[in-house]
Structure formats: C-alpha cells, structure tokens
Design an enzyme around this catalytic site. Structure first.
Site, short mmCIF file in Angstrom:
data_model
loop_
_atom_site.label_atom_id
_atom_site.label_comp_id
_atom_site.label_asym_id
_atom_site.label_seq_id
_atom_site.Cartn_x
_atom_site.Cartn_y
_atom_site.Cartn_z
N SER A 66 0.80 -1.22 0.00
CA SER A 66 0.00 0.00 0.00
C SER A 66 0.84 1.28 0.00
O SER A 66 1.59 1.54 -0.93
CB SER A 66 -0.96 -0.04 1.20
OG SER A 66 -1.87 1.01 1.18
N ASP A 284 -3.45 6.09 -2.81
CA ASP A 284 -2.26 5.51 -2.20
C ASP A 284 -1.68 4.46 -3.14
O ASP A 284 -2.14 4.29 -4.28
CB ASP A 284 -2.58 4.93 -0.81
CG ASP A 284 -3.48 3.71 -0.87
OD1 ASP A 284 -4.16 3.52 -1.90
OD2 ASP A 284 -3.53 2.94 0.10
N ASP A 286 -1.69 1.23 -3.56
CA ASP A 286 -2.46 0.14 -4.16
C ASP A 286 -3.89 0.56 -4.47
O ASP A 286 -4.74 -0.27 -4.78
CB ASP A 286 -2.45 -1.10 -3.27
CG ASP A 286 -3.12 -0.88 -1.92
OD1 ASP A 286 -3.26 0.30 -1.51
OD2 ASP A 286 -3.51 -1.87 -1.27
N ASP A 288 -6.46 1.84 -2.70
CA ASP A 288 -7.64 1.56 -1.88
C ASP A 288 -7.96 2.73 -0.95
O ASP A 288 -8.89 2.65 -0.15
CB ASP A 288 -7.50 0.25 -1.09
CG ASP A 288 -6.39 0.27 -0.05
OD1 ASP A 288 -5.65 1.27 0.03
OD2 ASP A 288 -6.25 -0.74 0.69
N ALA A 381 -10.28 8.49 8.49
CA ALA A 381 -9.82 9.82 8.10
C ALA A 381 -8.75 9.76 7.01
O ALA A 381 -8.61 10.67 6.20
CB ALA A 381 -9.28 10.56 9.32
N ASN A 382 -8.01 8.63 6.94
CA ASN A 382 -6.95 8.49 5.94
C ASN A 382 -7.48 8.28 4.52
O ASN A 382 -6.71 8.20 3.57
CB ASN A 382 -5.99 7.35 6.32
CG ASN A 382 -6.68 5.99 6.35
OD1 ASN A 382 -7.70 5.74 5.72
ND2 ASN A 382 -6.09 5.07 7.11
N SER A 507 0.40 1.87 19.77
CA SER A 507 0.69 1.49 18.39
C SER A 507 0.57 -0.02 18.24
O SER A 507 0.85 -0.77 19.17
CB SER A 507 2.10 1.94 18.02
OG SER A 507 2.51 1.35 16.81
N GLY A 508 0.21 -0.45 17.06
CA GLY A 508 0.13 -1.88 16.80
C GLY A 508 1.44 -2.48 16.34
O GLY A 508 1.58 -3.70 16.23
N ARG A 514 0.18 6.63 20.58
CA ARG A 514 -0.23 7.81 19.80
C ARG A 514 -1.30 8.58 20.56
O ARG A 514 -2.32 8.01 20.96
CB ARG A 514 -0.72 7.39 18.41
CG ARG A 514 0.43 6.85 17.57
CD ARG A 514 0.01 6.56 16.13
NE ARG A 514 1.20 6.26 15.33
CZ ARG A 514 1.75 5.06 15.22
NH1 ARG A 514 1.22 4.05 15.86
NH2 ARG A 514 2.83 4.87 14.48
#
Length: 541
Positions: A66, A284, A286, A288, A381-382, A507-508, A514
C-alpha cells in the site's frame, strides 16, 4: 493436498528468519520485502486450506504494501465475498508464519486441517495479484510454489489494484447466483463502473477537471485504463488529469506523493501544479485510499479527507432515499473511528440527523459495523472507506415503484450508486467517481464542500514508551483502562479546554503510544496534546 515430505522440501527453500515474530493484522503481513519469503509461502498453504474449508470457493491473495516505502511489501488474504479474512483465521496465519522449522510448519498445518475438519483432497481455488513493487514478481513465484505443492488450482491476475482483486474474488464466488456481482475480470470491473457512472449522472454536467495523483503506483495505469471506458470531456465526460503515474521506476512509489503524504504533511505533492480552487485527489500505492484537497484563493491548503468523503456520501444518499420515497425504509448510518474529527461527528448527528457509530481502528471493524445499517457509510480519516448496502436495502431499491418524476430520478440515481460503489472494500477509483457524481448533482466545487462544517484543530503526537502493552484501551479505543489512573488524568486535562477531546492508543507495530487531541483553537490543541503526551510518557516509564 501434498504429502508431508513434499511440503517440507518446498518450505525448506524459504526458511523463516530467526528471531522474527510475525503478526497478521488488518493489512495482513507487511514488512521489508526481503523478510517475506517464508511468510508468503505459508500464506499460500493457508489460502489453499481456506478454500477447501469453504467447499472450493475462491480465495484471493494480494501482494502489496500500500502506502509503505518501495522496499517494503506485504501479503493478505481475501475471503469469498471480497471481504477481509475472517478474524479467527488471522490467528492461524500468524501461527503458521511463526512456525520455527519446516517440520513444525507441517505439523501445525496438519493439526489445522484436522481441527477445521477439512478434506485435504478437496478442490481448492486461489487467485492472486500484486502491485508494482520490484519485489512483487519474486514473491508471486514463491506463492505459486505453495499452491502447486498443495495441488490448488490458481489464476495469476498479474498487476491489479487491491480493490480490483477484491471485486474479482466476489464476482467469481457469486457468478450464476442471485447475488451475482459482475463480470469476474479487470475489463468487467471497468465496464461496470462506466455503465453505472453514466446512469448516475442522468445528463448532469461535470464542472471543471480533477487532478489525480496516483502515488506512482498501480492506480496510475489502472486509472488510465478506466478512462478508456468513460466518456471523454468532449463527449460530456469528466476531465481527469493523471499525475504521478510513473511505475517504471519502482523507487518513486509513494515518494513525496500519494494519499498518505498529503494527509500526513497537510500539503499537496510538490509535483502537483493545480491552480487555486481546482479539485485534486491523491490515491495511495495500491489504490484503496483517496483524499481530496484544493488550494483556496488566498493560497491556503485545504484537505478534504475521509471524514469529508463520508459526510458528503451520507448526506447525498440520505437525501436520495428520502426523495425516492424510501426515507422510512432505509436506515442510513455513518461509522467512524476515534480519529474522526469531532466537527464531522457533530455535523452528521446534528445537521444530517443520522446515527454515528464509533469502532476500533481498522477497516475490518468499520466494515462490520457498517453492515448493521441498511446503508452503512464508513471511511477512516486516511481516506479508506466505502458504502455498504444490505441485502434488504438492495431489494427495496430495486423493487420500489416511483409515484412522480422526482421519485423516479432519485431511485435511478440510487440504483446506479449501488453499482458504482465497490462494496467489497475501500476503492480509490470507485470513490473518486462517487465524489464527482455527488458534486455534479449538488453543483458544488471544492470550496462549497469544504464549507459544510469547520474542522476542529487537531494534533497527533507519538510518544515512545518502554512497553506499549500496558496501555489497554476500551470504548472504541477512546478510553484507557490501564495503566490505572491514567484515564482520570487525561479527563482532568481535557476538561480545562473548550471543545477539548483527547485519547491515547498504543501502536500496533512499535513501542509507542499515539496521542490524539482536539480543542477550539490551534494553540489550545497543541497545549492539550502536550499535556496528555506528558501523562502518557510518565505512565510508560
């Protein structure tokens, strides 16, 4: 299904890197491409098994990273209806990816076959595609070896956007049924979008052009291919100016361009030379995700992100439902995450009078929540999101009889949107045309769209901590239940600011937390963000 020795021999060519722990998440597996060989082989094994478990239904495998850097890559599975992999199988993917040896891998694989009650000799069907990254072809060759050793039938769709593979997966699995989604091919994808766009416009005119930044990714050539199926500007079609579509130099992917660059830096790509008040959009890597933006007449940059796309779509579809005489029969709702701007939430609740649901971060959570509505609109939001119509909603839209020309027009547009929108997953190309249709119907430019509500100033701060696992969130990640007492401190800080809102989320992928903050003014927002960041830093040691 191959014998144990054959799988061990094939797997031995792709040893798992030592001291690496892999985790299947919303984006599948994603990391530096040179670490992915063993992961892709093992995902291939799982894809064949998943298909067998589902009686030979087609499973998709997409190789992409991505918006990540060009040297990264990733792999993820697509379930039969074009949705993301069932959550319980994410754990199985993680288990197989982390098997320390080839022998351990086979033992775990056989155990999974037995526990899932799968016939190892049943038919398996897998399709796959990749984006334009230099590492993609190599990873595809590994995937094919896994599919061969498990005796799965497979089809290589070469270069596709991620949403195109989701679309084709659903088409293949619904072909010949009452749920038939479309022609299962790249051409079928373009033709479905083109015919529904024409119907949705109903003779209305597009105003001006839209400049689309394709992040130097796979979306560039696919958008150009889509344009061949659409009416040209001289025929009354939309004028789309394609920029940043260089896929011959893989190192340019996402470099100072693309949706993530625009959202993160709050500015247009340097290569964008659009004049003031001209609509611009960025995909972006890829395709999506999509965000819109423009430069105001005073030179200021204005971002129209996923929140804006969601409110625009919800407003328009809600109006269409009422105008079509279906206002009482279709429950339209909006799904957001805690990162949605508070002004957007208030606009949907108070101005549009539509219900809003907040979920955990991650598209799979939003998509699931959206299916609870007759018409569920979800966007992060992205810029990643779509609109989902329930089976009952589709039946009502198709069977409804209009009682006036106005109702007939609204119904026709609503029917067209159900085909124009890629309901399987967020799709930048489909979402681009959805936005353009709505703006044409409303007679709006980007400025009118921007004026629907005023975003609250917001700030996102990254705080490094010793151990992110101690920060456990609840209430759709808006509150911390651990460490004890930290949420009370955050609440006390928020209470001192007008329109204040803040939350902290681990964060993951890294030992960091964050912190998101909003307040009435930019300076207050910055002050609140730093206060909450300090609380988190002290709690994190």
């Amino acid at each position: 299904m191959a014998n144990k020795e054959a799988i061990i021999a094939a797997s031995a060519r792709f040893p798992k890197p030592k001291d690496r722990i892999f985790q299947y998440g919303t984006a599948g597996f994603r990391m530096k491409a040179n670490l992915l060989d063993s992961v892709v082989f093992r995902i291939g094994l799982l894809a064949a098994l998943r298909s067998r478990k589902l009686n030979g239904q087609t499973i998709g495998v997409m190789i992409t990273a991505s918006h990540n850097l060009p040297e990264d890559n990733g792999v993820k599975l697509i379930d039969p209806m074009g949705e993301m992999l069932e959550e319980s199988w994410e754990a199985e993917a993680t288990t197989l990816a982390n098997a320390p040896s080839d022998e351990d891998l086979v033992e775990l694989y056989i155990k999974l076959i037995e526990e899932s009650q799968v016939d190892p000799d049943a038919r398996a069907n897998v399709i796959f595609a990749r984006d334009t990254r230099a590492s993609g072809a190599h990873l595809v060759s590994i995937l094919i070896q896994a599919l061969k050793v498990t005796k799965a039938e497979y089809t290589d769709y070469k270069l596709l956007t991620t949403p195109q593979l989701h679309y084709i997966t659903r088409c293949l699995n619904t072909k010949g049924t009452i749920y038939e989604y479309g022609t299962p091919s790249e051409k079928g994808y373009y033709e479905k979008i083109a015919s529904s766009l024409k119907m949705a416009m109903q003779g209305r005119q597009f105003s001006g052009s839209v400049t689309v930044d394709c992040a130097n990714g796979v979306g560039g050539p696919k958008l150009r291919e889509l344009l061949k199926h659409l009416a040209s500007p001289s025929e009354g079609g939309l004028e789309i100016k394609v920029v940043n579509d260089d896929v011959l130099k893989p190192e340019r992917l996402n470099h100072q361009c693309g949706a993530d660059f625009v959202k993160t830096n709050q500015r247009a790509p340097p290569s964008s030379h659009a004049n003031p008040l001209i609509r611009c959009a960025s995909l972006d890597g890829d395709a999506d995700r999509i965000v819109y933006y423009f430069t105001d007449s005073d030179g200021s940059f204005r971002l129209l992100d996923g929140d804006r796309i969601a409110t625009l779509a919800a407003s328009f579809i809600g109006d269409l439902a009422r105008n079509a005489g279906l206002g009482e029969k279709l429950k339209v709702g909006v799904v957001q995450t805690a990162y949605a701007n508070g002004a957007a939430t208030a606009y949907v609740n108070q101005d549009l009078r539509l219900p809003v649901v907040c979920t955990n971060t991650g598209v799979k959570h939003l998509h699931h929540a959206a299916t609870k509505f007759d018409v569920g609109v979800y966007f992060e939001a992205n810029g990643h999101g779509t609109v989902v119509f329930s089976e009952l909603a589709l039946k009502r839209i198709v069977k409804s009889e209009p009682y006036s020309p106005a109702q007939s027009s609204a119904l026709e547009t609503l029917r067209a949107l159900t085909a124009l929108i890629n309901q399987t997953v967020g799709d930048a190309l489909s979402d681009l045309l959805l936005v353009e249709v709505i703006l044409a119907h409303k007679g709006w430019g980007p400025k009118e769209w921007d004026l629907t509500y005023t975003d609250l100033p917001n700030r996102l701060v990254r705080v490094e901590v010793a151990d992110r696992s101690i920060f456990r969130a609840v209430d759709a990640e808006r509150k911390l239940e651990s460490p004890p007492g930290v949420q009370a401190q955050i609440d006390a800080a928020v209470g001192k600011f007008k329109n204040g809102r803040s939350f902290a989320r681990a964060s993951g992928t890294e030992d960091a937390v964050r912190v998101y903050a909003e307040a009435a003014t930019r300076s207050e927002t910055e002050d609140l963000a730093q206060k909450v960041a300090t609380i988190v830093r002290q709690a994190g040691g």
